[in-house]
Design a protein around this motif. Sequence first.
Motif, PDB file in Angstrom:
ATOM      1  N   PHE A  44      -5.188   5.050  11.048  1.00 38.05           N
ATOM      2  CA  PHE A  44      -5.039   4.878  12.496  1.00 38.05           C
ATOM      3  C   PHE A  44      -6.420   4.982  13.127  1.00 38.05           C
ATOM      4  O   PHE A  44      -7.049   6.026  13.099  1.00 38.05           O
ATOM      5  N   GLN A  45      -6.923   3.851  13.624  1.00 39.00           N
ATOM      6  CA  GLN A  45      -8.239   3.806  14.267  1.00 39.00           C
ATOM      7  C   GLN A  45      -8.169   2.941  15.511  1.00 39.00           C
ATOM      8  O   GLN A  45      -7.515   1.894  15.511  1.00 39.00           O
ATOM      9  N   GLU A  46      -8.882   3.382  16.541  1.00 42.76           N
ATOM     10  CA  GLU A  46      -8.996   2.613  17.783  1.00 42.76           C
ATOM     11  C   GLU A  46      -7.635   2.224  18.342  1.00 42.76           C
ATOM     12  O   GLU A  46      -7.457   1.151  18.913  1.00 42.76           O
ATOM     13  N   GLY A  47      -6.632   3.077  18.151  1.00 40.40           N
ATOM     14  CA  GLY A  47      -5.300   2.806  18.689  1.00 40.40           C
ATOM     15  C   GLY A  47      -4.492   1.806  17.886  1.00 40.40           C
ATOM     16  O   GLY A  47      -3.452   1.355  18.339  1.00 40.40           O
ATOM     17  N   VAL A  48      -4.954   1.466  16.672  1.00 43.39           N
ATOM     18  CA  VAL A  48      -4.241   0.495  15.834  1.00 43.39           C
ATOM     19  C   VAL A  48      -3.845   1.165  14.527  1.00 43.39           C
ATOM     20  O   VAL A  48      -4.659   1.820  13.873  1.00 43.39           O
ATOM     21  N   LEU A  49      -2.572   1.024  14.136  1.00 46.85           N
ATOM     22  CA  LEU A  49      -2.084   1.543  12.869  1.00 46.85           C
ATOM     23  C   LEU A  49      -2.189   0.438  11.826  1.00 46.85           C
ATOM     24  O   LEU A  49      -1.584  -0.617  11.958  1.00 46.85           O
ATOM     25  N   TRP A  50      -2.991   0.672  10.789  1.00 45.28           N
ATOM     26  CA  TRP A  50      -3.167  -0.279   9.692  1.00 45.28           C
ATOM     27  C   TRP A  50      -2.337   0.196   8.516  1.00 45.28           C
ATOM     28  O   TRP A  50      -2.443   1.342   8.099  1.00 45.28           O
ATOM     29  N   VAL A  51      -1.498  -0.667   7.972  1.00 49.73           N
ATOM     30  CA  VAL A  51      -0.611  -0.290   6.880  1.00 49.73           C
ATOM     31  C   VAL A  51      -0.742  -1.300   5.750  1.00 49.73           C
ATOM     32  O   VAL A  51      -0.732  -2.514   5.984  1.00 49.73           O
ATOM     33  N   VAL A  52      -0.867  -0.794   4.514  1.00 47.89           N
ATOM     34  CA  VAL A  52      -0.871  -1.660   3.335  1.00 47.89           C
ATOM     35  C   VAL A  52       0.042  -1.048   2.274  1.00 47.89           C
ATOM     36  O   VAL A  52       0.251   0.158   2.242  1.00 47.89           O
ATOM     37  N   ARG A  53       0.574  -1.880   1.425  1.00 44.85           N
ATOM     38  CA  ARG A  53       1.402  -1.419   0.313  1.00 44.85           C
ATOM     39  C   ARG A  53       0.469  -0.918  -0.781  1.00 44.85           C
ATOM     40  O   ARG A  53      -0.497  -1.574  -1.147  1.00 44.85           O
ATOM     41  N   VAL A  54       0.746   0.269  -1.313  1.00 46.68           N
ATOM     42  CA  VAL A  54      -0.078   0.846  -2.369  1.00 46.68           C
ATOM     43  C   VAL A  54       0.268   0.164  -3.694  1.00 46.68           C
ATOM     44  O   VAL A  54       1.438   0.012  -4.038  1.00 46.68           O
ATOM     45  N   THR A  55      -0.776  -0.271  -4.412  1.00 44.48           N
ATOM     46  CA  THR A  55      -0.596  -0.901  -5.719  1.00 44.48           C
ATOM     47  C   THR A  55      -1.445  -0.174  -6.754  1.00 44.48           C
ATOM     48  O   THR A  55      -2.351   0.586  -6.410  1.00 44.48           O
ATOM     49  N   THR A  56      -1.187  -0.405  -8.027  1.00 47.23           N
ATOM     50  CA  THR A  56      -1.956   0.253  -9.086  1.00 47.23           C
ATOM     51  C   THR A  56      -3.418  -0.188  -9.087  1.00 47.23           C
ATOM     52  O   THR A  56      -4.282   0.563  -9.538  1.00 47.23           O
ATOM     53  N   GLU A  57      -3.718  -1.361  -8.549  1.00 46.35           N
ATOM     54  CA  GLU A  57      -5.104  -1.835  -8.485  1.00 46.35           C
ATOM     55  C   GLU A  57      -5.941  -1.012  -7.516  1.00 46.35           C
ATOM     56  O   GLU A  57      -7.165  -1.074  -7.532  1.00 46.35           O
ATOM     57  N   MET A  58      -5.301  -0.232  -6.646  1.00 44.37           N
ATOM     58  CA  MET A  58      -6.022   0.574  -5.666  1.00 44.37           C
ATOM     59  C   MET A  58      -6.556   1.871  -6.261  1.00 44.37           C
ATOM     60  O   MET A  58      -7.370   2.540  -5.641  1.00 44.37           O
ATOM     61  N   ILE A  59      -6.104   2.242  -7.442  1.00 46.57           N
ATOM     62  CA  ILE A  59      -6.536   3.494  -8.060  1.00 46.57           C
ATOM     63  C   ILE A  59      -7.942   3.318  -8.603  1.00 46.57           C
ATOM     64  O   ILE A  59      -8.235   2.363  -9.330  1.00 46.57           O
ATOM     65  N   ILE A  60      -8.849   4.254  -8.240  1.00 43.38           N
ATOM     66  CA  ILE A  60     -10.235   4.174  -8.693  1.00 43.38           C
ATOM     67  C   ILE A  60     -10.625   5.497  -9.361  1.00 43.38           C
ATOM     68  O   ILE A  60     -10.012   6.531  -9.126  1.00 43.38           O
ATOM     69  N   ASP A  61     -11.672   5.446 -10.188  1.00 40.64           N
ATOM     70  CA  ASP A  61     -12.129   6.659 -10.861  1.00 40.64           C
ATOM     71  C   ASP A  61     -13.120   7.421  -9.982  1.00 40.64           C
ATOM     72  O   ASP A  61     -13.541   6.959  -8.926  1.00 40.64           O
ATOM     73  N   ARG A  62     -13.511   8.606 -10.437  1.00 45.35           N
ATOM     74  CA  ARG A  62     -14.401   9.468  -9.654  1.00 45.35           C
ATOM     75  C   ARG A  62     -15.767   8.828  -9.418  1.00 45.35           C
ATOM     76  O   ARG A  62     -16.353   8.993  -8.358  1.00 45.35           O
ATOM     77  N   LYS A  63     -16.269   8.112 -10.409  1.00 44.05           N
ATOM     78  CA  LYS A  63     -17.597   7.495 -10.272  1.00 44.05           C
ATOM     79  C   LYS A  63     -17.598   6.465  -9.139  1.00 44.05           C
ATOM     80  O   LYS A  63     -18.505   6.431  -8.312  1.00 44.05           O
ATOM     81  N   LYS A  64     -16.563   5.621  -9.099  1.00 41.90           N
ATOM     82  CA  LYS A  64     -16.482   4.624  -8.037  1.00 41.90           C
ATOM     83  C   LYS A  64     -16.282   5.308  -6.679  1.00 41.90           C
ATOM     84  O   LYS A  64     -16.852   4.894  -5.677  1.00 41.90           O
ATOM     85  N   MET A  65     -15.475   6.377  -6.639  1.00 41.07           N
ATOM     86  CA  MET A  65     -15.274   7.103  -5.387  1.00 41.07           C
ATOM     87  C   MET A  65     -16.580   7.708  -4.899  1.00 41.07           C
ATOM     88  O   MET A  65     -16.879   7.675  -3.705  1.00 41.07           O
ATOM     89  N   ALA A  66     -17.391   8.251  -5.806  1.00 42.64           N
ATOM     90  CA  ALA A  66     -18.690   8.817  -5.428  1.00 42.64           C
ATOM     91  C   ALA A  66     -19.596   7.734  -4.851  1.00 42.64           C
ATOM     92  O   ALA A  66     -20.309   7.965  -3.867  1.00 42.64           O
TER      93      ALA A  66
END
Length: 84
Positions: A44-66
Amino acid sequence: MTIKQREIYTSKYYRHGKSYGIIIPPDLRDVMGLQPGDQMAMNFQEGVLWVVRVTTEMIIDRKKMATIFDKLYPDRSAARVANT
């Protein structure tokens, strides 16, 4: 698949037992490929709710998150490196 060009989609926010839900219009459900029980990620940013369906491709490892964290907060990444 294309979304019908509309300026505004309306929805309903409701209570179901101890939970709450939002009714998503059928044409948006079709475009998003939603099925009952799908997990959703929301922002939720600037008064807009953004919604996406969670998929397995969205999972990332710690290195990519860093790496993402370092790009979003360069001042904090420099401080983290100095503390090590």
